[in-house]
Design an enzyme around this catalytic site. Structure first.
Site, PDB file in Angstrom:
ATOM      1  N   LYS A  38      -5.763 -13.405  -7.113  1.00 33.11           N
ATOM      2  CA  LYS A  38      -5.946 -12.671  -8.474  1.00 33.11           C
ATOM      3  C   LYS A  38      -4.437 -13.166  -8.711  1.00 33.11           C
ATOM      4  O   LYS A  38      -4.080 -13.233 -10.170  1.00 33.11           O
ATOM      5  CB  LYS A  38      -5.755 -11.372  -8.358  1.00 33.11           C
ATOM      6  CG  LYS A  38      -6.974 -11.155  -8.347  1.00 33.11           C
ATOM      7  CD  LYS A  38      -7.556  -9.833  -8.416  1.00 33.11           C
ATOM      8  CE  LYS A  38      -9.221  -8.850  -8.917  1.00 33.11           C
ATOM      9  NZ  LYS A  38      -9.645  -7.458  -8.764  1.00 33.11           N
ATOM     10  N   THR A  70     -11.331 -12.921  -6.770  1.00 33.37           N
ATOM     11  CA  THR A  70     -11.254 -11.672  -6.069  1.00 33.37           C
ATOM     12  C   THR A  70      -9.640 -11.419  -4.926  1.00 33.37           C
ATOM     13  O   THR A  70      -9.302 -12.277  -5.220  1.00 33.37           O
ATOM     14  CB  THR A  70     -11.714 -10.155  -6.203  1.00 33.37           C
ATOM     15  OG1 THR A  70     -11.829 -10.081  -4.886  1.00 33.37           O
ATOM     16  CG2 THR A  70     -12.919 -11.592  -4.692  1.00 33.37           C
ATOM     17  N   TYR A  84     -16.804   0.685  -4.421  1.00 32.48           N
ATOM     18  CA  TYR A  84     -17.845   1.077  -4.254  1.00 32.48           C
ATOM     19  C   TYR A  84     -18.907   0.811  -3.352  1.00 32.48           C
ATOM     20  O   TYR A  84     -20.311   0.704  -2.996  1.00 32.48           O
ATOM     21  CB  TYR A  84     -18.919   0.270  -5.425  1.00 32.48           C
ATOM     22  CG  TYR A  84     -18.034  -1.667  -5.782  1.00 32.48           C
ATOM     23  CD1 TYR A  84     -18.709  -1.569  -4.979  1.00 32.48           C
ATOM     24  CD2 TYR A  84     -16.628  -1.810  -6.426  1.00 32.48           C
ATOM     25  CE1 TYR A  84     -18.829  -3.125  -4.774  1.00 32.48           C
ATOM     26  CE2 TYR A  84     -16.250  -3.378  -6.455  1.00 32.48           C
ATOM     27  CZ  TYR A  84     -17.678  -4.358  -6.138  1.00 32.48           C
ATOM     28  OH  TYR A  84     -17.549  -5.321  -5.464  1.00 32.48           O
ATOM     29  N   GLY A 133      -1.085  -2.597  -6.602  1.00 37.09           N
ATOM     30  CA  GLY A 133      -1.054  -3.934  -5.947  1.00 37.09           C
ATOM     31  C   GLY A 133      -2.180  -4.371  -7.471  1.00 37.09           C
ATOM     32  O   GLY A 133      -1.811  -3.568  -9.207  1.00 37.09           O
ATOM     33  N   ASP A 136     -11.089  -7.398 -16.185  1.00 37.42           N
ATOM     34  CA  ASP A 136     -11.121  -6.251 -15.117  1.00 37.42           C
ATOM     35  C   ASP A 136     -10.176  -5.444 -15.963  1.00 37.42           C
ATOM     36  O   ASP A 136     -10.800  -3.837 -15.849  1.00 37.42           O
ATOM     37  CB  ASP A 136      -9.760  -5.855 -13.624  1.00 37.42           C
ATOM     38  CG  ASP A 136     -10.675  -6.586 -12.698  1.00 37.42           C
ATOM     39  OD1 ASP A 136     -11.877  -6.720 -12.707  1.00 37.42           O
ATOM     40  OD2 ASP A 136      -9.470  -7.141 -11.537  1.00 37.42           O
TER      41      ASP A 136
HETATM   42  P1  NAP Z   1      -4.193  -5.571  -3.974  1.00 37.08           P
HETATM   43  O1  NAP Z   1      -3.706  -6.049  -4.912  1.00 37.08           O
HETATM   44  O2  NAP Z   1      -3.568  -5.879  -2.539  1.00 37.08           O
HETATM   45  O3  NAP Z   1      -3.654  -3.649  -4.020  1.00 37.08           O
HETATM   46  C1  NAP Z   1      -3.845  -2.765  -3.448  1.00 37.08           C
HETATM   47  C2  NAP Z   1      -2.883  -1.778  -3.463  1.00 37.08           C
HETATM   48  O4  NAP Z   1      -3.237  -0.472  -2.832  1.00 37.08           O
HETATM   49  C3  NAP Z   1      -1.360  -1.659  -3.034  1.00 37.08           C
HETATM   50  O5  NAP Z   1      -0.510  -0.871  -3.901  1.00 37.08           O
HETATM   51  C4  NAP Z   1      -1.692  -2.081  -1.646  1.00 37.08           C
HETATM   52  O6  NAP Z   1       0.204  -1.373  -0.970  1.00 37.08           O
HETATM   53  C5  NAP Z   1      -2.581  -0.471  -1.857  1.00 37.08           C
HETATM   54  N1  NAP Z   1      -2.731  -0.442   0.072  1.00 37.08           N
HETATM   55  C6  NAP Z   1      -3.362  -1.374   0.439  1.00 37.08           C
HETATM   56  N2  NAP Z   1      -3.272  -0.755   2.300  1.00 37.08           N
HETATM   57  C7  NAP Z   1      -3.336   0.293   1.641  1.00 37.08           C
HETATM   58  C8  NAP Z   1      -2.992   1.487   2.364  1.00 37.08           C
HETATM   59  N3  NAP Z   1      -3.744   1.618   4.072  1.00 37.08           N
HETATM   60  N4  NAP Z   1      -2.095   2.402   2.161  1.00 37.08           N
HETATM   61  C9  NAP Z   1      -1.753   2.831   1.280  1.00 37.08           C
HETATM   62  N5  NAP Z   1      -1.806   1.643   0.268  1.00 37.08           N
HETATM   63  C10 NAP Z   1      -2.425   1.059   0.492  1.00 37.08           C
HETATM   64  O7  NAP Z   1      -6.054  -5.404  -4.256  1.00 37.08           O
HETATM   65  P2  NAP Z   1      -6.447  -5.031  -5.754  1.00 37.08           P
HETATM   66  O8  NAP Z   1      -7.219  -6.516  -6.255  1.00 37.08           O
HETATM   67  O9  NAP Z   1      -5.420  -4.451  -6.437  1.00 37.08           O
HETATM   68  O10 NAP Z   1      -7.872  -4.251  -5.451  1.00 37.08           O
HETATM   69  C11 NAP Z   1      -7.931  -2.472  -4.474  1.00 37.08           C
HETATM   70  C12 NAP Z   1      -8.635  -2.115  -4.651  1.00 37.08           C
HETATM   71  O11 NAP Z   1     -10.228  -1.933  -5.466  1.00 37.08           O
HETATM   72  C13 NAP Z   1      -9.622  -3.036  -3.574  1.00 37.08           C
HETATM   73  O12 NAP Z   1     -10.940  -2.407  -3.209  1.00 37.08           O
HETATM   74  C14 NAP Z   1     -10.637  -3.765  -4.674  1.00 37.08           C
HETATM   75  O13 NAP Z   1     -11.962  -3.830  -4.351  1.00 37.08           O
HETATM   76  C15 NAP Z   1     -10.750  -3.089  -5.611  1.00 37.08           C
HETATM   77  N6  NAP Z   1     -11.468  -3.365  -7.072  1.00 37.08           N
HETATM   78  C16 NAP Z   1     -12.444  -2.723  -7.838  1.00 37.08           C
HETATM   79  C17 NAP Z   1     -13.186  -3.150  -9.390  1.00 37.08           C
HETATM   80  C18 NAP Z   1     -14.453  -3.360  -9.984  1.00 37.08           C
HETATM   81  O14 NAP Z   1     -14.813  -3.905 -10.895  1.00 37.08           O
HETATM   82  N7  NAP Z   1     -14.794  -2.227  -9.617  1.00 37.08           N
HETATM   83  C19 NAP Z   1     -11.530  -4.596  -9.553  1.00 37.08           C
HETATM   84  C20 NAP Z   1     -10.641  -5.179  -9.049  1.00 37.08           C
HETATM   85  C21 NAP Z   1     -10.575  -4.086  -7.398  1.00 37.08           C
HETATM   86  P3  NAP Z   1       0.684  -2.582  -0.632  1.00 37.08           P
HETATM   87  O15 NAP Z   1       0.881  -3.707  -1.413  1.00 37.08           O
HETATM   88  O16 NAP Z   1       1.697  -1.731   0.346  1.00 37.08           O
HETATM   89  O17 NAP Z   1      -0.318  -3.260   0.295  1.00 37.08           O
END
Ligand code: NAP
Length: 267
Positions: free
Chosen positions: A71, A67, A216, A131, A107
């Site tokens: 990733k 995670t 969640y 992301g 995912d």
């Molecule tokens: P990630 O690769 O870090 O991507 C996060 C995205 O959100 C990026 O576009 C980032 O932009 C943006 N972001 C972060 N902070 C922000 C803010 N304060 N304002 C606006 N945009 C913001 O993370 P990820 O792996 O994609 O995960 C994202 C979320 O999905 C997490 O909460 C994770 O727990 C959840 N998730 C859930 C599952 C599930 O099974 N339910 C699976 C995967 C992920 P920047 O690059 O500019 O920071």
């Protein structure tokens, strides 16, 4: 002698992860002995990542979930990627075959399986965030014929996804067009504990849209509360979490995952 399975989760921070509950329930329901441990690895600690991957390669571990923030960082340390993981360029599951480390992304199918379960239909979707999770989400929406627009705080990041996955458009998170989207998917961490007072959406919602929040923790985010107050249907990311874990469990063990038991473990 019966095998004892050893699984774990790589990420940082890992407090409050629901993955151990899910995998322990799946092991128990399948009548298998095993454990699922948390391995917090700080961002950039490649040495520790390599150590854990060596355990997987030599059979001391049977499967690893991955995670935030590893990733994508872990990709150069693997021997090969599945077709899905290769297209998304992000993984959440690793296993070894004949001493070779293979990266998989569950995912993407996990998201679309849960979206189907929610009974969501339509054609136009807005994905908030660009992301790793967004990459998994847009890849499956695209192959399921959705027209996808991506909104991110860095337009360049959204535009990169649009060109890579041949999507419909990109915009800034703070200037989303007033379009009637059928589906809104939040893939940003906004609204997640400890930032539960933050919300990736300001203003009115499109009439009749379904709001899918990958977050969640808490079970109902501020985004979901606001959407529900506006009369929209919503769901959180627990269904996706369960589906991606079930797929990983089946890959690691070869046994079917008992999703009812896993769901009870989340309740
Ligand atoms: P990630 O690769 O870090 O991507 C996060 C995205 O959100 C990026 O576009 C980032 O932009 C943006 N972001 C972060 N902070 C922000 C803010 N304060 N304002 C606006 N945009 C913001 O993370 P990820 O792996 O994609 O995960 C994202 C979320 O999905 C997490 O909460 C994770 O727990 C959840 N998730 C859930 C599952 C599930 O099974 N339910 C699976 C995967 C992920 P920047 O690059 O500019 O920071």
């Amino acid at each position: 002698m019966n095998k004892t399975y050893r699984f774990g989760l790589l990420g940082y921070p890992l407090q409050g992860s629901r993955s151990p509950d899910l995998h322990k329930a799946a092991l128990q329901a399948a009548g298998l002995a095993g454990e699922y441990r948390l391995y917090p690895v700080e961002p950039g600690d490649i040495k520790r990542l390599e150590e854990l991957l060596a355990h997987l390669r030599n059979g001391n571990l049977d499967g690893l979930s991955v995670t935030i923030p590893h990733k994508q960082a872990v990709l150069p340390l693997l021997d090969s990627l599945s077709e899905t993981a290769h297209a998304i360029r992000a993984i959440n599951t690793i296993y070894a075959r004949d001493g070779r480390l293979i990266g998989e992304n569950t995912d993407a199918p996990g998201f679309i399986m849960d979206l189907d379960k929610q009974g969501v239909s339509g054609r136009t979707c807005l994905v908030l965030g660009a992301g790793g999770a967004a990459r998994a989400v847009v890849s499956r929406l695209k192959t399921n014929d959705w027209e996808v627009t991506v909104a991110a705080r860095r337009t360049s990041q959204a535009e990169a996804l649009v060109s890579e996955f041949d999507l419909s458009g990109a915009c800034r998170l703070d200037s989303i067009p007033q379009t009637n989207f059928d589906l809104i998917v939040n893939t940003t961490p906004l609204g997640m504990i400890p930032n539960e007072q933050s919300c990736p959406w300001e203003g009115d919602f499109p009439t009749g849209a379904f709001v899918y929040d990958l977050v969640y923790k808490p079970p109902e985010t501020l985004l979901m509360q606001r959407a529900r107050a506006a009369g929209l249907r919503t769901c959180n990311g627990l269904g996706m979490l369960l589906e991606q874990a079930a797929l990983a469990f089946e890959m690691w063990t070869g046994y079917p995952a008992n999703k009812d038991a896993m769901k009870r473990a989340l309740a």
